[in-house]
Write a protein that holds these residues in place. Structure first.
Motif, PDB file in Angstrom:
ATOM      1  N   TRP A  47     -10.623 -18.851  -1.388  1.00 31.68           N
ATOM      2  CA  TRP A  47     -11.481 -17.807  -0.859  1.00 31.68           C
ATOM      3  C   TRP A  47     -10.897 -17.276   0.443  1.00 31.68           C
ATOM      4  CZ3 TRP A  47     -14.645 -18.702   3.648  1.00 31.68           C
ATOM      5  CH2 TRP A  47     -14.638 -20.013   4.125  1.00 31.68           C
ATOM      6  N   VAL A  48     -11.340 -16.082   0.819  1.00 38.28           N
ATOM      7  CA  VAL A  48     -10.860 -15.419   2.024  1.00 38.28           C
ATOM      8  C   VAL A  48     -12.052 -14.962   2.834  1.00 38.28           C
ATOM      9  CG1 VAL A  48      -9.623 -13.398   2.909  1.00 38.28           C
ATOM     10  CG2 VAL A  48      -8.745 -14.627   0.923  1.00 38.28           C
ATOM     11  N   GLN A  68      -3.512 -17.644  -7.984  1.00 32.92           N
ATOM     12  CA  GLN A  68      -4.920 -18.035  -7.963  1.00 32.92           C
ATOM     13  C   GLN A  68      -5.731 -16.923  -7.321  1.00 32.92           C
ATOM     14  OE1 GLN A  68      -6.481 -21.008  -9.016  1.00 32.92           O
ATOM     15  NE2 GLN A  68      -8.336 -19.916  -8.508  1.00 32.92           N
ATOM     16  N   ASP A  69      -6.796 -16.504  -7.987  1.00 34.62           N
ATOM     17  CA  ASP A  69      -7.699 -15.516  -7.393  1.00 34.62           C
ATOM     18  C   ASP A  69      -8.524 -16.173  -6.296  1.00 34.62           C
ATOM     19  OD1 ASP A  69      -6.837 -13.446  -8.978  1.00 34.62           O
ATOM     20  OD2 ASP A  69      -8.440 -13.663 -10.448  1.00 34.62           O
ATOM     21  N   ILE A 104      -8.977 -11.276  -4.248  1.00 33.25           N
ATOM     22  CA  ILE A 104      -7.562 -10.967  -4.102  1.00 33.25           C
ATOM     23  C   ILE A 104      -6.803 -12.086  -4.798  1.00 33.25           C
ATOM     24  CG2 ILE A 104      -7.964  -9.784  -1.908  1.00 33.25           C
ATOM     25  CD1 ILE A 104      -6.536 -12.124  -0.512  1.00 33.25           C
ATOM     26  N   THR A 105      -5.552 -11.849  -5.127  1.00 29.61           N
ATOM     27  CA  THR A 105      -4.741 -12.868  -5.780  1.00 29.61           C
ATOM     28  C   THR A 105      -3.717 -13.403  -4.801  1.00 29.61           C
ATOM     29  OG1 THR A 105      -5.019 -11.800  -7.922  1.00 29.61           O
ATOM     30  CG2 THR A 105      -3.207 -13.359  -7.723  1.00 29.61           C
ATOM     31  N   VAL A 153       2.440 -18.725   1.019  1.00 29.82           N
ATOM     32  CA  VAL A 153       1.304 -18.170   0.290  1.00 29.82           C
ATOM     33  C   VAL A 153       1.360 -16.675   0.559  1.00 29.82           C
ATOM     34  CG1 VAL A 153      -1.201 -18.140   0.017  1.00 29.82           C
ATOM     35  CG2 VAL A 153      -0.042 -20.271   0.665  1.00 29.82           C
ATOM     36  N   SER A 154       1.326 -15.871  -0.482  1.00 29.63           N
ATOM     37  CA  SER A 154       1.415 -14.423  -0.288  1.00 29.63           C
ATOM     38  C   SER A 154       0.366 -13.717  -1.128  1.00 29.63           C
ATOM     39  CB  SER A 154       2.814 -13.922  -0.668  1.00 29.63           C
ATOM     40  OG  SER A 154       3.087 -14.198  -2.031  1.00 29.63           O
ATOM     41  N   THR A 155       0.160 -12.439  -0.830  1.00 28.65           N
ATOM     42  CA  THR A 155      -0.720 -11.586  -1.610  1.00 28.65           C
ATOM     43  C   THR A 155      -0.179 -10.161  -1.540  1.00 28.65           C
ATOM     44  OG1 THR A 155      -2.964 -10.762  -1.943  1.00 28.65           O
ATOM     45  CG2 THR A 155      -2.312 -11.258   0.331  1.00 28.65           C
ATOM     46  N   ASP A 156      -0.374  -9.414  -2.604  1.00 29.41           N
ATOM     47  CA  ASP A 156       0.096  -8.031  -2.649  1.00 29.41           C
ATOM     48  C   ASP A 156      -0.754  -7.086  -1.816  1.00 29.41           C
ATOM     49  OD1 ASP A 156       2.142  -8.763  -4.333  1.00 29.41           O
ATOM     50  OD2 ASP A 156       1.161  -8.078  -6.155  1.00 29.41           O
TER      51      ASP A 156
END
Length: 149
Positions: free
Chosen positions: A30-31, A134-135, A120-121, A59-62
């Protein structure tokens, strides 16, 4: 014939036990969005170690420009400090929690289209090149963490 059938059955059972051994995985991501626009969000999750040791390296996200793995800790005078960490060991069959007040991921320059109630993924990259997507559920700054599974 009986011995051959017994040996085959024993081998099948042994292989089935190996197949059931838990692999490295991530859950409960979660964010929490920042309270002040333009400030970084924070990501939390739990990593469950597989049959061998692993090392989380990013750990990254687009939907963000940059992410960093951080750890919060108390100083000698009781104040809290936060430092970036280059990697996090994940021992075999262990659980490593990223939670408020401890390890977390800082999410910088998050796309403003990301809103509470969405997802977010995250892509988790490990030293052996394993990648897990992971979402992560998104919550507002003042909201409680989402319920875990």
């Amino acid at each position: 014939m009986f011995r051959a059938a017994t040996a085959l059955l024993a081998t099948t059972i042994a292989l089935a036990g190996c197949a059931q051994e838990k692999q490295l995985y991530v859950s409960d991501a979660w964010v929490r969005l920042a309270a002040v626009e333009g400030r970084p969000a924070a990501g939390y999750f739990t990593i469950y170690g597989g049959p061998t040791d692993a090392t989380l390296v990013s750990v990254s996200t687009d939907v963000a420009i940059r992410t960093e793995i951080h750890e919060s800790m108390a100083t000698g005078n009781g104040a809290m400090t936060m430092n970036a960490v280059p990697q996090v060991p994940v021992p075999a069959k262990a659980k490593v929690a990223f939670a408020p007040g401890g390890k977390h991921v800082m999410v910088f320059d998050l796309n403003p289209a990301v809103k509470p109630g969405g997802t977010i993924t995250f892509t988790f990259t490990f030293a052996d090149a394993t990648r897990i997507q992971q979402d992560a559920r998104v919550v507002a700054a003042g909201d409680p963490p989402p319920a875990t599974k």
